[in-house]
Design a protein around this motif. Structure first.
Motif, short mmCIF file in Angstrom:
data_model
loop_
_atom_site.label_atom_id
_atom_site.label_comp_id
_atom_site.label_asym_id
_atom_site.label_seq_id
_atom_site.Cartn_x
_atom_site.Cartn_y
_atom_site.Cartn_z
N TYR A 47 0.83 -1.20 0.00
CA TYR A 47 0.00 0.00 0.00
C TYR A 47 0.87 1.26 0.00
O TYR A 47 2.03 1.24 0.39
N GLU A 48 0.26 2.35 -0.46
CA GLU A 48 0.91 3.66 -0.47
C GLU A 48 0.88 4.20 0.96
O GLU A 48 -0.16 4.24 1.60
N MET A 49 2.03 4.59 1.46
CA MET A 49 2.11 5.10 2.82
C MET A 49 1.57 6.53 2.89
O MET A 49 1.83 7.34 2.01
N GLU A 50 0.82 6.81 3.93
CA GLU A 50 0.21 8.13 4.09
C GLU A 50 1.22 9.20 4.48
O GLU A 50 0.94 10.38 4.38
N SER A 51 2.40 8.80 4.89
CA SER A 51 3.40 9.75 5.41
C SER A 51 4.28 10.34 4.31
O SER A 51 5.26 11.01 4.62
N ASN A 52 3.96 10.15 3.05
CA ASN A 52 4.83 10.55 1.95
C ASN A 52 5.34 11.99 2.08
O ASN A 52 6.54 12.23 2.03
N TRP A 56 9.29 13.03 3.05
CA TRP A 56 10.12 13.83 2.14
C TRP A 56 10.57 15.13 2.80
O TRP A 56 11.73 15.53 2.68
N ALA A 57 9.68 15.80 3.52
CA ALA A 57 10.05 17.05 4.19
C ALA A 57 11.18 16.81 5.19
O ALA A 57 12.14 17.58 5.24
N PHE A 84 6.32 6.59 -1.28
CA PHE A 84 6.78 5.57 -0.35
C PHE A 84 5.72 4.47 -0.33
O PHE A 84 4.55 4.74 -0.10
N ILE A 85 6.15 3.27 -0.61
CA ILE A 85 5.26 2.13 -0.68
C ILE A 85 5.64 1.16 0.44
O ILE A 85 6.82 0.88 0.65
#
Length: 104
Positions: A47-52, A56-57, A84-85
């Motif tokens: 799944y795609e992580m919600e913290s992307n 990155w920041a 981020f996966i």
């Protein structure tokens, strides 16, 4: 839950030859190694992580050569193509290996 620096063991090595005892990890965070994790494992979920954006920041404010170069990429719009996966895998234990593990 947050981890302290004493609880984190950073390693840069070939994933097929990790220098740790069996059952050492509670969790593993890995970057750029997804091509290794499909071996000998059952894919539970991807799944795609919600913290992307947050990840990155945090990364882009680091003062190391790779992060500095990544700032250029992100500034040019590269973030539209990066993410981020999360791969959640379950180790497959072959029947012969399971017998050998019990006897050791």
């Amino acid at each position: 839950m947050e981890a302290t620096l004493e609880q984190i063991t950073p390693v840069k090595t070939d994933v097929t030859a990790l220098p740790f005892e069996k059952e050492f990890f509670d969790a593993v965070v890995s970057t750029d190694s997804y091509n290794y994790w499909g071996r000998d494992a059952e894919v539970v979920t991807i799944y795609e992580m919600e913290s992307n954006e947050e990840v990155w920041a945090d990364w882009l404010i680091q003062e190391n050569e790779i992060a500095v170069n990544d700032r250029k990429t992100m500034g040019a719009g590269g973030g539209r193509y990066l993410n981020f996966i999360a791969f959640v895998l379950k180790k497959i234990i072959e029947p012969d290996a399971a017998v050998n593990e019990k006897s050791s």
